[in-house]
Write an enzyme that holds these catalytic residues in place. Sequence first.
Site, PDB file in Angstrom:
ATOM      1  N   ARG A  51       0.814  -1.222   0.000  1.00  0.00           N
ATOM      2  CA  ARG A  51       0.000   0.000   0.000  1.00  0.00           C
ATOM      3  C   ARG A  51       0.844   1.268   0.000  1.00  0.00           C
ATOM      4  NH1 ARG A  51      -2.347  -3.490  -1.450  1.00  0.00           N
ATOM      5  NH2 ARG A  51      -4.326  -4.371  -0.760  1.00  0.00           N
ATOM      6  N   SER A  82     -10.978   0.067   2.755  1.00  0.00           N
ATOM      7  CA  SER A  82     -10.216  -0.422   3.913  1.00  0.00           C
ATOM      8  C   SER A  82      -9.667   0.761   4.710  1.00  0.00           C
ATOM      9  CB  SER A  82      -9.066  -1.318   3.458  1.00  0.00           C
ATOM     10  OG  SER A  82      -9.560  -2.484   2.839  1.00  0.00           O
ATOM     11  N   GLU A 134      -4.920   3.419   6.315  1.00  0.00           N
ATOM     12  CA  GLU A 134      -4.806   3.254   4.869  1.00  0.00           C
ATOM     13  C   GLU A 134      -5.545   4.396   4.170  1.00  0.00           C
ATOM     14  OE1 GLU A 134      -6.152   0.048   1.457  1.00  0.00           O
ATOM     15  OE2 GLU A 134      -5.222  -0.710   3.283  1.00  0.00           O
TER      16      GLU A 134
END
Length: 301
Positions: A173, A224, A294
């Site tokens: 990520r 998320s 995130e």
Amino acid sequence: MSWRDSLPTVRGKLLADEPLAPFTWFRVGGPADLLFLPQDEDDLADFLRGLDTSVPVTVLGVGSNTLVRDGGVEGVVIRLAGRAFGTIEPRGNNRIYAGAAALDAQVAREAGKAGIAGLEFYRGVPGSIGGAAMMNAGCYGAETKDVLVEAYAVTRAGERVTVSNAQMGFSYRRSAKAAQGGLIFTGALFEGTADDPAAVEARMAEITARRETTQPIREKTGGSTFKNPPGQSSWKLVDAAGWRGKPFGGAMFSPLHANFLINTGEATAADLEGLGEAVRADVKAKTGIELEWEIKRIGRP
């Protein structure tokens, strides 16, 4: 004299004090000091070259994984939209180009139609290609780093650059290159493998069905919320701490998926971020594990 009094001439739109909530999936947040919607890449480059270098610049994609704080965003917010930034075009040799504003799911579909396998995972990523490059977006065991050939960007100084997969510095990520700042991604080239379009479509259908049964995709959410810690699942940590479905102002972690933060209808950005921070503190106290956001949070409280 304000920096807004000496802005470069543009062919796109410049909107002062423009509300940003309508541009995000959470539907919350304050205004941009100035919102710029460039007409095309030349317009973007010319604007950046002429903009005072002291003015902060923030890029907003489709707002699927972004929380805009209630105080709005300082400086210029740039949003790439429209045909100039949304092109999707097969290039031969199992390669496909996509503009930064192209939705990940649509890129997956177009790749499938062209008989290109390997991009099916994008069918389950709620965002656009610019964001995918920024954060190495992925799901179900595949990531952007697995299929990206190179990304195209304009620098803060208005220069066009090409960044190879290796130069992106991808990790979970994250793109180290993107994290350095100063790049606005305008498009990317991907490469998959040849396959029967029907087989690709079947795999995408499986991803869609799985996502619809396990994620609150019709809620005001940001995808998320926390990255998965090494060897752990964020949703399990949030669930075990007792936060699944527990109201916090107008915010809640979804009863369907405990790592999806949702606006239940009347949340402020402060409600949403406050809940996230409360959960992070509780999980840290109970397990010693520090959850990392995130969702990208931008702007003034």
